[in-house]
Scaffold this motif. Structure first.
Motif, PDB file in Angstrom:
ATOM      1  N   GLU A 419       0.831  -1.205   0.000  1.00 25.20           N
ATOM      2  CA  GLU A 419       0.000   0.000   0.000  1.00 25.20           C
ATOM      3  C   GLU A 419       0.869   1.261   0.000  1.00 25.20           C
ATOM      4  O   GLU A 419       0.519   2.276  -0.595  1.00 25.20           O
ATOM      5  N   ARG A 420       2.027   1.175   0.715  1.00 22.17           N
ATOM      6  CA  ARG A 420       2.936   2.327   0.751  1.00 22.17           C
ATOM      7  C   ARG A 420       3.547   2.602  -0.611  1.00 22.17           C
ATOM      8  O   ARG A 420       3.877   3.739  -0.932  1.00 22.17           O
ATOM      9  N   ALA A 421       3.737   1.550  -1.368  1.00 24.90           N
ATOM     10  CA  ALA A 421       4.406   1.693  -2.659  1.00 24.90           C
ATOM     11  C   ALA A 421       3.468   2.351  -3.662  1.00 24.90           C
ATOM     12  O   ALA A 421       2.346   1.887  -3.856  1.00 24.90           O
ATOM     13  N   PRO A 422       3.930   3.427  -4.296  1.00 26.27           N
ATOM     14  CA  PRO A 422       3.083   4.061  -5.310  1.00 26.27           C
ATOM     15  C   PRO A 422       3.056   3.220  -6.578  1.00 26.27           C
ATOM     16  O   PRO A 422       3.865   2.304  -6.759  1.00 26.27           O
ATOM     17  N   ASP A 423       2.150   3.535  -7.454  1.00 27.27           N
ATOM     18  CA  ASP A 423       2.102   2.851  -8.739  1.00 27.27           C
ATOM     19  C   ASP A 423       3.361   3.165  -9.528  1.00 27.27           C
ATOM     20  O   ASP A 423       3.981   4.212  -9.361  1.00 27.27           O
ATOM     21  N   ALA A 424       3.708   2.258 -10.397  1.00 30.97           N
ATOM     22  CA  ALA A 424       4.928   2.434 -11.185  1.00 30.97           C
ATOM     23  C   ALA A 424       4.902   3.732 -11.984  1.00 30.97           C
ATOM     24  O   ALA A 424       5.927   4.395 -12.159  1.00 30.97           O
ATOM     25  N   GLU A 425       3.726   4.109 -12.462  1.00 31.07           N
ATOM     26  CA  GLU A 425       3.601   5.329 -13.263  1.00 31.07           C
ATOM     27  C   GLU A 425       3.971   6.570 -12.463  1.00 31.07           C
ATOM     28  O   GLU A 425       4.499   7.539 -12.990  1.00 31.07           O
ATOM     29  N   GLU A 426       3.644   6.522 -11.147  1.00 31.39           N
ATOM     30  CA  GLU A 426       3.935   7.678 -10.303  1.00 31.39           C
ATOM     31  C   GLU A 426       5.425   7.959 -10.221  1.00 31.39           C
ATOM     32  O   GLU A 426       5.865   9.100 -10.144  1.00 31.39           O
ATOM     33  N   LEU A 427       6.213   6.887 -10.211  1.00 34.08           N
ATOM     34  CA  LEU A 427       7.662   7.035 -10.055  1.00 34.08           C
ATOM     35  C   LEU A 427       8.404   6.956 -11.380  1.00 34.08           C
ATOM     36  O   LEU A 427       9.631   7.111 -11.402  1.00 34.08           O
ATOM     37  N   LYS A 428       7.685   6.739 -12.446  1.00 29.44           N
ATOM     38  CA  LYS A 428       8.338   6.538 -13.738  1.00 29.44           C
ATOM     39  C   LYS A 428       9.230   7.719 -14.106  1.00 29.44           C
ATOM     40  O   LYS A 428      10.399   7.551 -14.454  1.00 29.44           O
ATOM     41  N   ASP A 429       8.670   8.940 -14.011  1.00 33.64           N
ATOM     42  CA  ASP A 429       9.448  10.130 -14.381  1.00 33.64           C
ATOM     43  C   ASP A 429      10.656  10.315 -13.476  1.00 33.64           C
ATOM     44  O   ASP A 429      11.748  10.669 -13.936  1.00 33.64           O
ATOM     45  N   LEU A 430      10.455  10.061 -12.165  1.00 34.12           N
ATOM     46  CA  LEU A 430      11.570  10.209 -11.223  1.00 34.12           C
ATOM     47  C   LEU A 430      12.681   9.214 -11.528  1.00 34.12           C
ATOM     48  O   LEU A 430      13.870   9.574 -11.530  1.00 34.12           O
ATOM     49  N   TYR A 431      12.301   7.968 -11.795  1.00 34.60           N
ATOM     50  CA  TYR A 431      13.313   6.946 -12.100  1.00 34.60           C
ATOM     51  C   TYR A 431      14.008   7.246 -13.430  1.00 34.60           C
ATOM     52  O   TYR A 431      15.223   7.041 -13.567  1.00 34.60           O
ATOM     53  N   GLU A 432      13.251   7.732 -14.397  1.00 36.56           N
ATOM     54  CA  GLU A 432      13.861   8.061 -15.686  1.00 36.56           C
ATOM     55  C   GLU A 432      14.864   9.199 -15.539  1.00 36.56           C
ATOM     56  O   GLU A 432      15.961   9.151 -16.105  1.00 36.56           O
ATOM     57  N   SER A 433      14.493  10.227 -14.764  1.00 41.72           N
ATOM     58  CA  SER A 433      15.424  11.345 -14.555  1.00 41.72           C
ATOM     59  C   SER A 433      16.634  10.896 -13.741  1.00 41.72           C
ATOM     60  O   SER A 433      17.755  11.359 -13.972  1.00 41.72           O
ATOM     61  N   LEU A 434      16.411   9.962 -12.789  1.00 43.82           N
ATOM     62  CA  LEU A 434      17.533   9.427 -12.005  1.00 43.82           C
ATOM     63  C   LEU A 434      18.494   8.654 -12.899  1.00 43.82           C
ATOM     64  O   LEU A 434      19.717   8.819 -12.814  1.00 43.82           O
ATOM     65  N   ARG A 435      17.934   7.804 -13.792  1.00 48.08           N
ATOM     66  CA  ARG A 435      18.788   7.047 -14.715  1.00 48.08           C
ATOM     67  C   ARG A 435      19.570   7.996 -15.626  1.00 48.08           C
ATOM     68  O   ARG A 435      20.747   7.756 -15.911  1.00 48.08           O
ATOM     69  N   ALA A 436      18.896   9.074 -16.055  1.00 44.68           N
ATOM     70  CA  ALA A 436      19.575  10.048 -16.923  1.00 44.68           C
ATOM     71  C   ALA A 436      20.731  10.726 -16.185  1.00 44.68           C
ATOM     72  O   ALA A 436      21.819  10.909 -16.736  1.00 44.68           O
ATOM     73  N   LEU A 437      20.478  11.090 -14.924  1.00 43.44           N
ATOM     74  CA  LEU A 437      21.540  11.706 -14.120  1.00 43.44           C
ATOM     75  C   LEU A 437      22.697  10.743 -13.896  1.00 43.44           C
ATOM     76  O   LEU A 437      23.873  11.135 -13.962  1.00 43.44           O
TER      77      LEU A 437
END
Length: 663
Positions: A419-437
């Motif tokens: 329940e604490r874990a957000p949906d993958a879509e919610e974190l998609k942009d954050l993870y993509e920007s993290l991978r880019a960094l």
């Protein structure tokens, strides 16, 4: 020197003009040196320290080697974003007023730095309210460097990162640099180098054309390579700064992911798979429990009653067996009597009477009792088996119930995590920007290593040329070794070397005494017998216990290392002979309560005539505030407005306000 007022205009998180009174206030004759700033992380505490350092040190606040271009870019980054959005040409300004006794006169100075995009900064100085027009910007900065030399400024205006850097410095490089600046050893080294250049010039004047040509060629080549080395080192420093910024951004992005439930999202798929397994296991356990409940288990729910039943049935079985025996005996007695009469004619009656007397009592006793529960032997055996099975079933049910409870607890925990874990879509942009960094970081890391290797290779060539030149100059020097000038230069260099060694030895000894005094004041009771030994060559500081054994600094805790660093800073500050305010930003993060208590009570109140302390509410909390309240001149709270994206300052402190409300 005492800071009077700090004025910020469109600086970092402060939009518009903010003026802060820094003058320490007295209570009667009692000094109150501490000005306390409180604020949550990101509110703007570091902006206060940055503004003070920038006002006094200029671009040297960023380091010893920084280009004008990088400095101007840095200044533009310090301009408040909200101000820039409303006006792209918005100006930013930092002003610091302070009192200082210069050339026997006590005066009020105010230094002001002002800048805007695409323009150079303007630096002005007013003395007793009058603008000093006789000094240009460079001369004003030179004057400020006389008051606060950059190397000395780091000893008085520092943050938690500087403490951590000094605490973890096992090489002694930071201390060596600081001591050399304090003692002017860097000037001695420069004079020695200049004398060497002079010697080379003397020899070159009398050298033949061919030798001069070789020397000039080698010097030109060395100069060109030196410039390339400097360029490579500057590039590496610039790339290193970019790399540090990227690592900071990556850390910030990771914190954002964590704050959005990223830690739970990482394990969400595995935990969902575990949930499926546990649900299947839960169903299996539930089926087994139901099976046990549908069997003989209910008999185990009334153990006393079932025990009484078994006892009664056992008693009934004995009664039935006795009755059956009596019936068979009654039928057998006539045959026994006939047989006795045949064999014992004279005594048969007596024998028969005895037999009838003995067995008659048994038969009569059994005939008087009747079974209460008249069941068959097979039914009795079945009931006994069921009672035994019920006891085994009860033990098994306990195990199954415990296993089911454990499974359900795990399911509950996993469900909460999911329940604490957000949906993958919610974190998609954050993870993509993290991978880019991270991808950008890896690329810049390769570029950084490449520049370092390039600088190293060029440095090696530079050293080879230096050695070749040294041989040329050595030959020339030998030819002119009898010259008076050469003799005097060599004597001067020898005197410089002796003076440098004597000065270093004397000051290192003084630094040891100052350090031990400071360390014992801040250390815990069990560390009071420690002393210190500073290597005059490497400047590494070693703690020595009462038995004379060196203590491995690597084995010290983070908190102990920070106390160690504070003691070094205090000792260096006193050795400098400068009387400057002390400004410390978030210094207590890695300290345990005992070390914090020592620092709060024995360092900050005594560090200087003016101590500006920038703290979070968890560092100087209510109890620590009460411990230093008698030394606090006044306090400010920095509040960040999320909607306005800027901070404001008001007088007061977290716990101070609570105390006032209580009164």
């Amino acid at each position: 020197m005492i800071f009077k007022t700090l004025t910020l205009n469109n600086f970092r998180v402060f939009n518009g003009e903010t003026s802060i009174d820094l003058t320490p206030r007295k209570e009667g004759v009692f000094e109150r040196p501490i000005i306390l700033f409180g604020g949550l992380n990101g509110a703007g505490k570091t902006s206060i320290l940055t503004a003070i350092r920038l006002a006094l040190l200029g671009k040297r606040a960023l380091g010893a080697v920084i280009t004008k271009k990088d400095y101007l870019a840095y200044l533009n980054e310090q301009t408040n974003n909200t101000a820039l959005k409303s006006d792209e040409s918005a100006q930013a300004r930092v002003s610091l007023s302070f009192t200082h006794t210069h050339q026997g006169e006590h005066k009020l100075y105010e230094v002001t730095r002002q800048w805007q995009a695409e323009h150079d900064e303007t630096l002005t100085l007013t003395i007793n309210g009058v603008l000093d027009t006789s000094l240009n910007s460079e001369q004003v900065q030179a004057f400020l460097h006389e008051l606060v030399p950059p190397g000395i400024g780091d000893l008085f205006f520092f943050d938690g990162e500087k403490i951590a850097e000094l605490a973890e410095d096992d090489t002694g490089s930071y201390l060596k640099e600081a001591v050399q600046k304090l003692l002017g050893i860097d000037i001695i080294n420069r004079l020695d180098s200049d004398l060497s250049i002079y010697l080379k010039g003397l020899g070159a004047e009398a050298a033949d054309k061919e030798t001069i040509k070789k020397i000039n060629t080698a010097e030109a080549e060395k100069k060109a390579i030196s410039e390339q080395v400097n360029i490579a080192q500057r590039n590496a420093d610039h790339i290193g700064t970019q790399l540090t910024d990227l690592k900071t951004k990556i850390a910030s992005k990771e914190q954002s992911i964590q704050a959005r439930g990223g830690a739970w999202a990482k394990t969400k798929v595995q935990e969902e798979a575990k949930v499926s397994e546990l649900i299947a296991f839960e169903k299996e356990l539930t089926a087994k429990i139901r099976l046990e409940l549908s069997g003989s288990l209910p008999m185990a729910l009334a153990p006393t009653a079932m025990q009484s039943l078994i006892e009664q049935l056992t008693k009934d079985q004995k009664i039935k067996q006795a009755k059956a025996f009596g019936n068979e005996l009654t039928q057998a007695l006539p045959n026994l009597e006939a047989k006795l009469a045949t064999q014992f004619s004279t005594q048969s009656n007596d024998i028969m009477a005895t037999v009838n007397s003995y067995f008659g009592q048994l038969v009569a006793q059994s005939s008087m009792e009747s079974p209460e529960l008249d069941i068959s032997d097979s039914e009795f055996a079945l009931i006994q088996a069921q009672v035994t099975d019920a006891q085994k079933s009860q033990a098994l049910l306990k195990e199954l119930t415990q296993a089911l409870e454990a499974v359900q607890n795990k399911l509950s925990t996993l469900s909460i995590n999911i329940e604490r874990a957000p949906d993958a879509e919610e974190l998609k942009d954050l993870y993509e920007s993290l991978r880019a960094l991270e991808k950008q970081r890896d690329a810049i890391s390769k570029e950084y290593i490449s520049e370092l290797l390039k600088a190293k290779e060029l440095k090696t060539k530079e050293l080879e040329l230096a050695k070749r030149l040294e041989k040329f100059y050595a030959k020339l020097k030998n030819k002119h070794s009898s010259d008076k000038a050469v003799e005097r230069v060599e004597q001067s260099q020898n005197v410089l070397h002796e003076f440098k060694e004597a000065l270093t030895s004397q000051r290192v000894s003084q630094l040891e005494e100052l350090f031990v005094k400071a360390y014992r004041k801040l250390a815990r009771k069990e560390d009071l017998k420690l002393s210190a030994k500073i290597d005059p060559n490497s400047f590494d500081v070693n703690l020595v216990d009462a038995e004379g054994s060196v203590i491995n600094r690597k084995s010290m805790s983070a908190g102990e290392k920070q106390i160690f660093a504070f003691a070094i800073l205090e000792a260096l500050g006193k050795l400098s002979g400068k009387v400057l305010p002390v400004v410390v930003d978030t210094p207590l993060g890695r300290l345990d309560s005992k070390h914090r208590d020592k620092l709060i009570k024995h360092y900050f109140p005594e560090a200087s005539e003016q101590v500006i302390l920038l703290s979070t509410d968890t560092e100087v909390d209510e109890s620590f505030y009460q411990a230093i309240e008698h030394k606090v001149s006044h306090a400010f709270e920095i509040e960040f407005n999320q909607q306005a994206s800027s901070s404001t300052i008001r007088e007061g402190y977290f716990w101070a306000e609570l105390a006032q409300e209580a009164v």
